[in-house]
Write a protein that holds these residues in place. Structure first.
Motif, short mmCIF file in Angstrom:
data_model
loop_
_atom_site.label_atom_id
_atom_site.label_comp_id
_atom_site.label_asym_id
_atom_site.label_seq_id
_atom_site.Cartn_x
_atom_site.Cartn_y
_atom_site.Cartn_z
N UNK A 156 0.82 -1.20 0.00
CA UNK A 156 0.00 0.00 0.00
C UNK A 156 0.86 1.25 0.00
N UNK A 157 0.29 2.33 -0.47
CA UNK A 157 0.95 3.64 -0.41
C UNK A 157 -0.11 4.68 -0.09
N UNK A 158 0.35 5.87 0.28
CA UNK A 158 -0.58 6.94 0.61
C UNK A 158 -1.38 7.34 -0.63
N UNK A 159 -2.69 7.46 -0.49
CA UNK A 159 -3.56 7.81 -1.61
C UNK A 159 -3.85 9.30 -1.62
N UNK A 160 -4.50 9.73 -2.69
CA UNK A 160 -4.92 11.14 -2.78
C UNK A 160 -5.86 11.48 -1.63
N UNK A 161 -6.68 10.51 -1.22
CA UNK A 161 -7.58 10.73 -0.09
C UNK A 161 -6.80 10.99 1.20
N UNK A 162 -5.66 10.30 1.35
CA UNK A 162 -4.82 10.51 2.54
C UNK A 162 -4.27 11.93 2.56
N UNK A 163 -3.79 12.41 1.40
CA UNK A 163 -3.25 13.77 1.34
C UNK A 163 -4.34 14.81 1.56
N UNK A 164 -5.54 14.53 1.06
CA UNK A 164 -6.66 15.46 1.30
C UNK A 164 -6.99 15.53 2.79
N UNK A 165 -7.04 14.36 3.44
CA UNK A 165 -7.31 14.36 4.87
C UNK A 165 -6.22 15.08 5.64
N UNK A 166 -4.96 14.88 5.23
CA UNK A 166 -3.85 15.58 5.87
C UNK A 166 -4.02 17.09 5.74
N UNK A 167 -4.44 17.54 4.56
CA UNK A 167 -4.66 18.98 4.36
C UNK A 167 -5.74 19.51 5.30
N UNK A 168 -6.82 18.76 5.45
CA UNK A 168 -7.89 19.19 6.36
C UNK A 168 -7.42 19.17 7.81
N UNK A 169 -6.71 18.12 8.20
CA UNK A 169 -6.18 18.04 9.56
C UNK A 169 -5.24 19.21 9.85
N UNK A 170 -4.41 19.55 8.86
CA UNK A 170 -3.50 20.69 9.04
C UNK A 170 -4.28 21.99 9.19
N UNK A 171 -5.34 22.16 8.41
CA UNK A 171 -6.16 23.37 8.52
C UNK A 171 -6.85 23.44 9.89
N UNK A 172 -7.35 22.30 10.35
CA UNK A 172 -7.95 22.27 11.68
C UNK A 172 -6.91 22.62 12.74
#
Length: 429
Positions: free
Chosen positions: A13-29
């Motif tokens: 497995x590798x990090x998906x686009x969904x993972x990077x999107x969630x990371x972006x939201x977590x960073x914004x929070x």
């Protein structure tokens, strides 16, 4: 303890686009949480005038008023993080702390403001350990330092927004408006996190069983006590983040009192010098650490081990520098090293913990960082300033606080050495 090599499950497995999107939201929070947490630091001087406060009271407001409720809530939060939908938990917490931040605008007494800030501290407890737990399950080991550093770039962005925009707003509005403006965006981000993200599979990038069972705090504490790398890494992060927070709390006052800068200009100066450079340091740290460490937690720990010593030297020079412009340059360099240290420091902890107890151990680590580090050192700095006395007392109080970074460096080095010893590896860089 997790092995540094990627197992078969991780390799598939590798990090998906969904993972990077969630990371972006977590960073914004996290950015908004940092703003909500740091608002009192911008308005230290107006609050002192409004409620006739001492530096020790201001240190309590910006430190223990947040950290004590956080400490009371973080262990229950960690228990939940290992057992419930982390995405939903963080969404609810973000919505509540945003409302409580806005409630600070209505405070008519120091006690009312304290209560509002205590509520913010309690409800922010799941944020960092919950987000790090999600990141640990969304990204493979060789990408975690980058992901964690990008997440902690939110601290820098939050500080920049708080001080830069906060300073500008103080030119047109009173301090109450800052609480209202700071709290509103968190409600929108909480909704986005809840409705557009999914919970990742626990332990999918770790060498573990397919469905790891959560463990009790008793077992988590026993794991920490039995693991020298974890013990040293927790103490190191506690000291490093505590010094960073104390610097952020008191630098505006330092610039006002020791360099004669207006509070609005001092706040914007801190936002630019620390905010931008800390963000840049966070971006550099993740890329640099992943290339150097390649998933090895011991190598990851070496980055903040060196970085905290460099930051201490820069911080001492900044505090002692009589020339204002030279002090600004040193403050910017110090901010860069803050960014270098934070992401790899917490990435070390993520890589040293198993997913089944990641929420519990990260909550214990965050408890130490917030209560003893952030709360204790912010209060200690104010208390030292009162004890020393005089118009330049905050300079000498900050100087003493910065020395704790050398202590943090020692423990990061010990964590790196102990991790390599446990892994049976040589000690070659």
């Amino acid at each position: 303890m997790t092995d540094i090599s990627a197992g078969p499950k991780a390799a598939r497995k590798s990090a998906s686009a969904r993972s990077w999107y969630m990371l972006a939201l977590l960073a914004l929070v996290y950015i908004i949480g940092s703003v909500d947490r740091a608002v009192p630091s911008v308005i230290v001087e107006p609050l002192k005038a409004e409620f006739a406060l001492t530096d020790a009271q201001l240190g309590f407001l910006t430190g223990f008023a947040y950290s004590i409720p956080y400490a009371l809530a973080v262990l229950p939060a960690g228990w939940l993080i290992d057992r419930v939908d982390r995405r939903a938990l963080l969404s609810i917490a973000a919505a509540v702390w945003s409302v409580l931040t806005m409630a600070g605008a209505a405070a008519q007494t120091f006690t009312m403001l304290l209560l509002a800030r205590m509520g913010v501290g309690a409800t922010e407890a799941p944020a960092s350990p919950g987000s790090l737990s999600l990141i640990g399950d969304a990204f493979p080991k060789h990408r975690r330092a980058t992901a964690v550093s990008l997440y902690y770039a939110g601290t820098a962005a939050g500080q920049m927004i708080t001080f830069l925009i906060g300073g500008a707003l103080l030119m047109h509005f009173d301090w109450r408006a800052l609480f209202l403006i700071a709290g509103a965006p968190g409600l929108v981000l909480a909704a986005l996190l809840f409705f557009t993200c999914k919970e990742p599979e626990r332990g999918q990038f770790d060498e573990e069983q397919e469905s790891p069972e959560p463990v009790s705090y008793r077992l988590a504490v026993r794991s920490i006590l039995a693991s020298p790398p974890l013990r040293h890494a927790i103490v190191a992060n506690m000291l490093a983040t505590g010094v960073n927070y104390a610097i952020l709390v008191w630098t505006v006052s330092f610039l006002v009192r020791s360099h004669g800068i207006a509070v609005q200009n001092a706040a914007m100066t801190v936002g630019v010098t620390i905010g931008l450079t800390m963000m840049l340091g966070s971006f550099v740290a993740g890329w640099m650490t992943d290339r150097y460490a390649k998933g090895d937690a011991s190598r990851t720990a070496r980055v903040p081990a060196i970085g905290t010593s460099i930051a201490a030297i820069l911080g001492i020079a900044m505090i002692l520098m009589p020339d204002r412009n030279a002090a600004f340059v040193l403050l910017a360099a110090f901010g860069f090293m803050m960014g270098i240290n934070t992401g790899p420091g917490y990435a070390t902890l993520v890589s040293m913990t198993e997913s089944s107890m990641r929420g519990a151990i990260l909550s214990i680590a965050k408890l130490a960082s917030i209560l003893i580090g952030n709360g204790g050192l912010a209060w200690l700095t104010g208390q030292l300033s009162d004890w020393i006395g005089g118009g330049d007392s905050i300079r000498w109080a900050l100087l003493i606080t910065i020395l704790f970074l050398f202590w943090a460096s020692f423990h990061f080095f010990r964590a790196a050495r102990a991790q390599r010893k446990e892994s049976g590896l040589d000690d070659i860089l």
